[in-house]
Motif scaffolding. Structure first.
Motif, PDB file in Angstrom:
ATOM      1  N   ALA A   1      58.600  38.759  62.671  1.00 54.73           N
ATOM      2  CA  ALA A   1      58.782  39.276  61.303  1.00 54.73           C
ATOM      3  C   ALA A   1      60.221  39.018  60.860  1.00 54.73           C
ATOM      4  O   ALA A   1      60.477  38.588  59.733  1.00 54.73           O
ATOM      5  N   SER A   2      61.161  39.251  61.763  1.00 55.32           N
ATOM      6  CA  SER A   2      62.579  39.041  61.452  1.00 55.32           C
ATOM      7  C   SER A   2      62.865  37.558  61.189  1.00 55.32           C
ATOM      8  O   SER A   2      63.479  37.202  60.190  1.00 55.32           O
ATOM      9  N   HIS A   3      62.399  36.691  62.081  1.00 53.63           N
ATOM     10  CA  HIS A   3      62.671  35.250  61.943  1.00 53.63           C
ATOM     11  C   HIS A   3      61.984  34.631  60.722  1.00 53.63           C
ATOM     12  O   HIS A   3      62.465  33.642  60.175  1.00 53.63           O
TER      13      HIS A   3
ATOM     14  N   GLY B   1      61.150  36.387  57.898  1.00 51.75           N
ATOM     15  CA  GLY B   1      61.503  37.067  56.655  1.00 51.75           C
ATOM     16  C   GLY B   1      60.369  37.891  56.069  1.00 51.75           C
ATOM     17  O   GLY B   1      60.191  37.929  54.848  1.00 51.75           O
ATOM     18  N   VAL B   2      59.586  38.557  56.927  1.00 49.53           N
ATOM     19  CA  VAL B   2      58.523  39.443  56.429  1.00 49.53           C
ATOM     20  C   VAL B   2      58.675  40.829  57.077  1.00 49.53           C
ATOM     21  O   VAL B   2      59.589  41.054  57.870  1.00 49.53           O
ATOM     22  N   VAL B   3      57.762  41.733  56.716  1.00 47.23           N
ATOM     23  CA  VAL B   3      57.821  43.106  57.228  1.00 47.23           C
ATOM     24  C   VAL B   3      56.864  43.241  58.415  1.00 47.23           C
ATOM     25  O   VAL B   3      55.742  42.730  58.359  1.00 47.23           O
ATOM     26  N   GLY B   4      57.305  43.887  59.479  1.00 44.97           N
ATOM     27  CA  GLY B   4      56.436  44.107  60.633  1.00 44.97           C
ATOM     28  C   GLY B   4      56.629  45.505  61.189  1.00 44.97           C
ATOM     29  O   GLY B   4      57.750  46.020  61.196  1.00 44.97           O
ATOM     30  N   VAL B   5      55.535  46.125  61.615  1.00 43.90           N
ATOM     31  CA  VAL B   5      55.610  47.497  62.132  1.00 43.90           C
ATOM     32  C   VAL B   5      54.945  47.618  63.489  1.00 43.90           C
ATOM     33  O   VAL B   5      53.791  47.222  63.661  1.00 43.90           O
ATOM     34  N   LYS B   6      55.700  48.141  64.457  1.00 39.53           N
ATOM     35  CA  LYS B   6      55.118  48.539  65.744  1.00 39.53           C
ATOM     36  C   LYS B   6      54.997  50.060  65.713  1.00 39.53           C
ATOM     37  O   LYS B   6      55.995  50.761  65.683  1.00 39.53           O
ATOM     38  N   PRO B   7      53.758  50.562  65.694  1.00 36.01           N
ATOM     39  CA  PRO B   7      53.588  52.019  65.602  1.00 36.01           C
ATOM     40  C   PRO B   7      53.917  52.733  66.917  1.00 36.01           C
ATOM     41  O   PRO B   7      54.077  52.092  67.958  1.00 36.01           O
ATOM     42  N   THR B   8      53.989  54.058  66.846  1.00 36.44           N
ATOM     43  CA  THR B   8      54.123  54.900  68.033  1.00 36.44           C
ATOM     44  C   THR B   8      53.027  54.523  69.029  1.00 36.44           C
ATOM     45  O   THR B   8      51.875  54.301  68.616  1.00 36.44           O
ATOM     46  N   TYR B   9      53.362  54.479  70.328  1.00 43.73           N
ATOM     47  CA  TYR B   9      52.344  54.151  71.326  1.00 43.73           C
ATOM     48  C   TYR B   9      51.227  55.192  71.267  1.00 43.73           C
ATOM     49  O   TYR B   9      51.490  56.401  71.349  1.00 43.73           O
ATOM     50  N   GLY B  10      50.002  54.727  71.086  1.00 46.14           N
ATOM     51  CA  GLY B  10      48.864  55.655  71.046  1.00 46.14           C
ATOM     52  C   GLY B  10      48.434  56.040  69.645  1.00 46.14           C
ATOM     53  O   GLY B  10      47.438  56.737  69.474  1.00 46.14           O
TER      54      GLY B  10
ATOM     55  N   PRO C   1      70.196  45.555  64.385  1.00 46.65           N
ATOM     56  CA  PRO C   1      69.611  44.214  64.413  1.00 46.65           C
ATOM     57  C   PRO C   1      68.264  44.195  65.147  1.00 46.65           C
ATOM     58  O   PRO C   1      67.982  45.090  65.944  1.00 46.65           O
ATOM     59  N   THR C   2      67.480  43.156  64.892  1.00 50.67           N
ATOM     60  CA  THR C   2      66.179  43.000  65.560  1.00 50.67           C
ATOM     61  C   THR C   2      66.323  42.092  66.778  1.00 50.67           C
ATOM     62  O   THR C   2      65.784  42.374  67.843  1.00 50.67           O
ATOM     63  N   THR C   3      67.018  40.979  66.575  1.00 51.48           N
ATOM     64  CA  THR C   3      67.249  40.051  67.694  1.00 51.48           C
ATOM     65  C   THR C   3      68.757  39.809  67.802  1.00 51.48           C
ATOM     66  O   THR C   3      69.461  39.859  66.789  1.00 51.48           O
TER      67      THR C   3
ATOM     68  N   PRO D   1      66.192  33.737  57.815  1.00 49.97           N
ATOM     69  CA  PRO D   1      66.038  35.178  57.588  1.00 49.97           C
ATOM     70  C   PRO D   1      66.525  36.029  58.767  1.00 49.97           C
ATOM     71  O   PRO D   1      66.409  35.621  59.925  1.00 49.97           O
ATOM     72  N   VAL D   2      67.049  37.205  58.423  1.00 48.99           N
ATOM     73  CA  VAL D   2      67.484  38.177  59.438  1.00 48.99           C
ATOM     74  C   VAL D   2      66.873  39.520  59.056  1.00 48.99           C
ATOM     75  O   VAL D   2      66.967  39.936  57.904  1.00 48.99           O
ATOM     76  N   GLY D   3      66.243  40.177  60.035  1.00 43.50           N
ATOM     77  CA  GLY D   3      65.582  41.456  59.750  1.00 43.50           C
ATOM     78  C   GLY D   3      66.379  42.643  60.245  1.00 43.50           C
ATOM     79  O   GLY D   3      67.078  42.569  61.255  1.00 43.50           O
ATOM     80  N   LEU D   4      66.265  43.750  59.493  1.00 46.32           N
ATOM     81  CA  LEU D   4      66.867  45.018  59.912  1.00 46.32           C
ATOM     82  C   LEU D   4      65.800  45.798  60.671  1.00 46.32           C
ATOM     83  O   LEU D   4      64.691  45.982  60.168  1.00 46.32           O
TER      84      LEU D   4
END
Lengths: 439, 75
Positions: free
Chosen positions: A163-165, A167-176, A366-368, A413-416
């Motif tokens: 998502a960072s590389h 330039g889009v939005v990505g979400v990793k939810p809480t485990y479970g 930063p993401t990466t 792109p760089v993601g926050l």
């Protein structure tokens, strides 16, 4: 979605297919397209729902009935999923149209999108560069405008890194929080399915549809929340933490973009607080030692009897390396030197992150640690693993983490990355919304 | 695979490098304590009242108070 918009579902699909036809030969984001998509779009128009007519691409390690769940491998090249994963069922119930199965690193073992049996994926937002991985095709398909949104899986950053590389939005939810039933696992104590979209609102909408407990999966007993309706970019009273250790491991040009994004959050009412994560660098070895063992265990089912090929005979280099390492560690583990020690560190890192999150509402950084390399450039395994340094802590701790575009460095792109306490997805999405569109 | 030896060599290097970082800190061994208050002794089974009636009520075939699972025949 309005009545008028409902009528556009088939048109939307046709437009997406045209674009895929025209440009995906070059980008290589899809492994397989859904031959029943047209029919599904027609049905979606009639049924309506929160996602009516929305085109969604699905990573090739999530089961979609009738399509191949290949994990971008030769091992599962011809494996046709016999059922829909719970998340796919939920998407369909709300009127989404499944576009097809996206490319990825083989068995999700990679951070660049280059290790697929079906060939590498190109980054549509930074020509000639890797898109990141392992959900490379999902992020690239969204960035290229082939799909309204996509599903990815994130074991150590596989949603957030691409998502960072790209330039889009990505979400990793809480485990479970999101059921994993129907996901082909890489490391089951870390894997989570999550959304990738062009904006925070769409990602929030997708998350609220796929989240919540399920009869089929052993997971947290939680009710789905209307994240998209409660979105607010007002950050008054919100404390945003920044760990000084991020500065020691991140390249200066990425840090520059991230710090400008933090200042913008401050201008919108957030209070910036410096926090400490003294064992941040230990997260990477901890993560990989756990992943090797869990992945080795997960691959024992691919013995050539039920699923086509024996994995060791047809897999790529990185998959074989991880199998060898998992096998070696499992044999030597009687001394508790690797895996048990990694589990102890996992507890330490989780405690440290949760302590930092006691002082603030979210952590932002930063993401990466570095920019995506050029496609085809040869990296050592340890150089490749280094991409995950800042994303793996959230998986080890089971907390939610999301990425939103923050700016560019030489057009790349760089993601926050925003991380929050377990089940505090709403606060995380609100901060992401505030950061969005001001990159 | 022709470069299998090379992959093995890289794998050894990866393991050495990663585990080295986790050796520096002395960690306390922790144990998960299980609450044994409601533990059932093996010699004291908990009988489910009404189970026999419930099982018999859905039996496809029964013979009085017995569930007929398989009926032998002379061949």
């Amino acid at each position: 979605m309005s009545r008028q918009a409902l009528g556009e579902a088939e048109e939307n699909l046709a437009r997406r297919f045209e674009e895929i036809e025209r440009r995906d030969r070059e980008i290589n984001s899809f492994i397989e397209l859904n031959p029943h998509a047209q029919e599904e779009a027609r049905r979606a128009e009639k049924l309506g729902g929160r996602l009516a007519g929305m085109t969604v691409a699905v990573k090739s390690n999530i089961n979609v009935r009738g399509l191949r769940a290949t994990c971008a491998s030769k091992t599962l090249e011809n494996y046709v999923a016999p059922y829909d994963a719970v998340v796919v069922e939920r998407l369909r119930r709300e009127g989404a149209v499944i576009l097809g199965m996206t490319n990825m690193d083989e068995f999700a073992c990679g951070s660049s999108g280059e290790s697929s049996y079906f060939g590498p994926t190109e980054n549509p937002s930074a020509k000639g560069r890797i898109p990141g991985g392992s959900s490379s095709g999902s992020a690239a398909a969204v960035a290229a405008g082939f799909a309204d949104a996509a599903l990815g899986s994130d074991t150590g950053g596989s949603i957030r890194n691409p998502a960072s590389h790209c330039g889009v939005v990505g979400v990793k939810p809480t485990y479970g929080l999101v059921p994993r039933h129907g996901l082909i696992d890489l490391a089951m104590s870390l894997d989570q399915i999550g959304p990738i979209a062009r904006d925070v609102r769409t990602a929030a909408l997708l998350l609220e549809v796929i989240a919540g407990s399920s009869r089929e999966a052993s997971m947290l007993d939680v009710e789905p929340q209307p994240y998209s309706q409660r979105l607010s970019a007002d950050l008054s009273g919100i404390k945003v933490g920044f760990a000084k250790e991020y500065e020691e491991v991140t390249s200066p040009e990425i840090l520059g973009v991230v710090k400008r994004a933090l200042r913008r959050l401050e201008a919108q009412g957030a209070e910036l607080v410096e926090v400490e994560l003294p064992n941040l660098e230990k997260a990477l070895p901890t993560y990989y030692l756990i992943v090797f063992v869990e992945f080795f265990s997960a691959t024992r089912r691919y013995d050539g009897r039920r699923y086509g090929y024996r994995i060791e005979e047809v897999c790529g280099e990185e998959v074989l390396r991880r199998i060898m390492l998992g096998s070696y560690i499992s044999q030597k583990e009687y001394a508790g030197r690797y895996y048990r020690r990694a589990l102890q560190f996992r507890s330490l890192i989780r405690r440290e992150l949760l302590q930092a999150l006691e002082e603030v509402d979210v952590l932002a950084g930063p993401t990466t640690p570095k920019l995506p390399h050029r496609l085809g450039e040869r990296l050592t395994p340890l150089e490749m693993y280094a991409y995950d340094l800042l994303t793996v802590p959230a998986n080890l701790a089971g907390i939610p983490a999301g990425v939103v575009p923050a700016g560019r460095v030489n057009g790349i792109p760089v993601g926050l990355q925003v991380q929050a306490k377990p089940l505090q997805e709403q606060v995380m999405l609100n901060v992401m919304l505030a950061a969005e569109g001001r990159a | 695979m022709s470069n299998r030896r090379e992959i093995e060599r890289e794998a050894e290097h990866v393991l050495r490098e990663l585990s080295k970082h986790l050796e520096e800190i002395e960690l306390e061994e922790t144990y998960h304590v299980i609450d044994a208050e409601s533990l059932r002794a093996d010699s004291s089974p908990e009988l489910r009242r009404g189970f026999r009636e419930a099982a018999l009520s859905i039996a496809p075939r029964r013979d009085g108070a017995h569930y007929v699972a398989e009926a032998g025949t002379w061949v």
